[in-house]
Design a protein around this motif. Structure first.
Motif, PDB file in Angstrom:
ATOM      1  N   MET A  66       0.821  -1.211   0.000  1.00 44.54           N
ATOM      2  CA  MET A  66       0.000   0.000   0.000  1.00 44.54           C
ATOM      3  C   MET A  66       0.859   1.267   0.000  1.00 44.54           C
ATOM      4  O   MET A  66       0.366   2.345  -0.313  1.00 44.54           O
ATOM      5  CB  MET A  66      -0.954   0.009   1.194  1.00 44.54           C
ATOM      6  N   ASP A  67       2.123   1.143   0.334  1.00 46.94           N
ATOM      7  CA  ASP A  67       3.021   2.294   0.318  1.00 46.94           C
ATOM      8  C   ASP A  67       3.819   2.392  -0.977  1.00 46.94           C
ATOM      9  O   ASP A  67       4.513   3.388  -1.202  1.00 46.94           O
ATOM     10  CB  ASP A  67       3.988   2.224   1.512  1.00 46.94           C
ATOM     11  N   ALA A  68       3.727   1.361  -1.810  1.00 44.37           N
ATOM     12  CA  ALA A  68       4.481   1.343  -3.068  1.00 44.37           C
ATOM     13  C   ALA A  68       3.883   2.351  -4.043  1.00 44.37           C
ATOM     14  O   ALA A  68       2.672   2.592  -4.052  1.00 44.37           O
ATOM     15  CB  ALA A  68       4.458  -0.064  -3.672  1.00 44.37           C
ATOM     16  N   GLY A  69       4.727   2.919  -4.854  1.00 43.29           N
ATOM     17  CA  GLY A  69       4.270   3.873  -5.869  1.00 43.29           C
ATOM     18  C   GLY A  69       3.812   3.157  -7.127  1.00 43.29           C
ATOM     19  O   GLY A  69       4.015   1.953  -7.303  1.00 43.29           O
ATOM     20  N   LEU A  70       3.188   3.920  -8.011  1.00 42.27           N
ATOM     21  CA  LEU A  70       2.665   3.351  -9.254  1.00 42.27           C
ATOM     22  C   LEU A  70       3.767   2.783 -10.149  1.00 42.27           C
ATOM     23  O   LEU A  70       3.510   1.928 -10.980  1.00 42.27           O
ATOM     24  CB  LEU A  70       1.862   4.399 -10.023  1.00 42.27           C
ATOM     25  N   GLY A  71       4.985   3.233  -9.977  1.00 43.73           N
ATOM     26  CA  GLY A  71       6.098   2.725 -10.768  1.00 43.73           C
ATOM     27  C   GLY A  71       6.808   1.542 -10.139  1.00 43.73           C
ATOM     28  O   GLY A  71       7.785   1.035 -10.689  1.00 43.73           O
ATOM     29  N   ASP A  72       6.326   1.084  -8.996  1.00 47.90           N
ATOM     30  CA  ASP A  72       6.970  -0.018  -8.272  1.00 47.90           C
ATOM     31  C   ASP A  72       6.389  -1.369  -8.663  1.00 47.90           C
ATOM     32  O   ASP A  72       5.167  -1.526  -8.733  1.00 47.90           O
ATOM     33  CB  ASP A  72       6.806   0.164  -6.756  1.00 47.90           C
ATOM     34  N   LEU A  73       7.273  -2.321  -8.852  1.00 46.55           N
ATOM     35  CA  LEU A  73       6.844  -3.684  -9.153  1.00 46.55           C
ATOM     36  C   LEU A  73       6.012  -4.252  -8.008  1.00 46.55           C
ATOM     37  O   LEU A  73       5.059  -5.000  -8.244  1.00 46.55           O
ATOM     38  CB  LEU A  73       8.058  -4.572  -9.422  1.00 46.55           C
TER      39      LEU A  73
END
Length: 158
Positions: free
Chosen positions: A113-120
């Motif tokens: 939930m803390d990952a960004g849209l560019g994160d796998l």
């Protein structure tokens, strides 16, 4: 009918039921995935809290899930007033099952939930959650269809 003929007929019925349930679950997955991806992407992009992001993704999953059922019903000349109860009856339990499982998995994956849209991690956890949610909703759809409920109520209009 002999026992062998009965067994063959019953096996064919199970295959048809499984096929119909699989198709209904793919339909559900499509609406849920559109809503989930859009909701999680928007919530993440706007920096919303986990609760607000999950709530948006669930609301959009129901919206798109119902919309995908409503379109063919309205095209089959049903009014929205006639089509809405059919969509609710056919999709609610399936979407709810998929959303509960999907949301719990995404919340359980550390950092998802803390990952960004560019994160796998963002996309991988979402894809994995949708995969598991599909298999959680499949037996629900199969059970409903076997009892003439769920997507069985809208098949006459497709």
């Amino acid at each position: 009918m002999t026992t062998a003929e009965h067994d063959e007929h019953a096996g064919h019925g199970d295959r048809n039921l499984n096929h119909t349930a699989f198709s209904a679950t793919v339909h559900c997955l499509t609406g849920c995935a559109i809503g989930e991806i859009l909701g999680l992407a928007l919530g993440t992009a706007f920096g919303w809290s986990n609760g607000a992001t999950i709530a948006l993704s669930i609301a959009l999953a129901f919206f798109f899930g119902y919309s995908l059922t409503l379109l063919p019903l309205v095209r089959a000349d049903l009014s929205l007033r006639q089509a809405l109860p059919l969509a609710f009856a056919s999709d609610t339990l399936s979407i709810a099952t998929m959303e509960i499982v999907d949301s719990l998995i995404v919340l359980a994956v550390p950092g998802a939930m803390d990952a960004g849209l560019g994160d796998l991690l963002f996309w991988g956890s979402l894809a994995g959650a949708l995969f598991v949610a599909f298999w959680a909703a499949f037996p629900v759809n199969r059970w409903l269809i076997a009892r003439g409920k769920g997507h069985a109520v809208v098949h006459a209009y497709h």
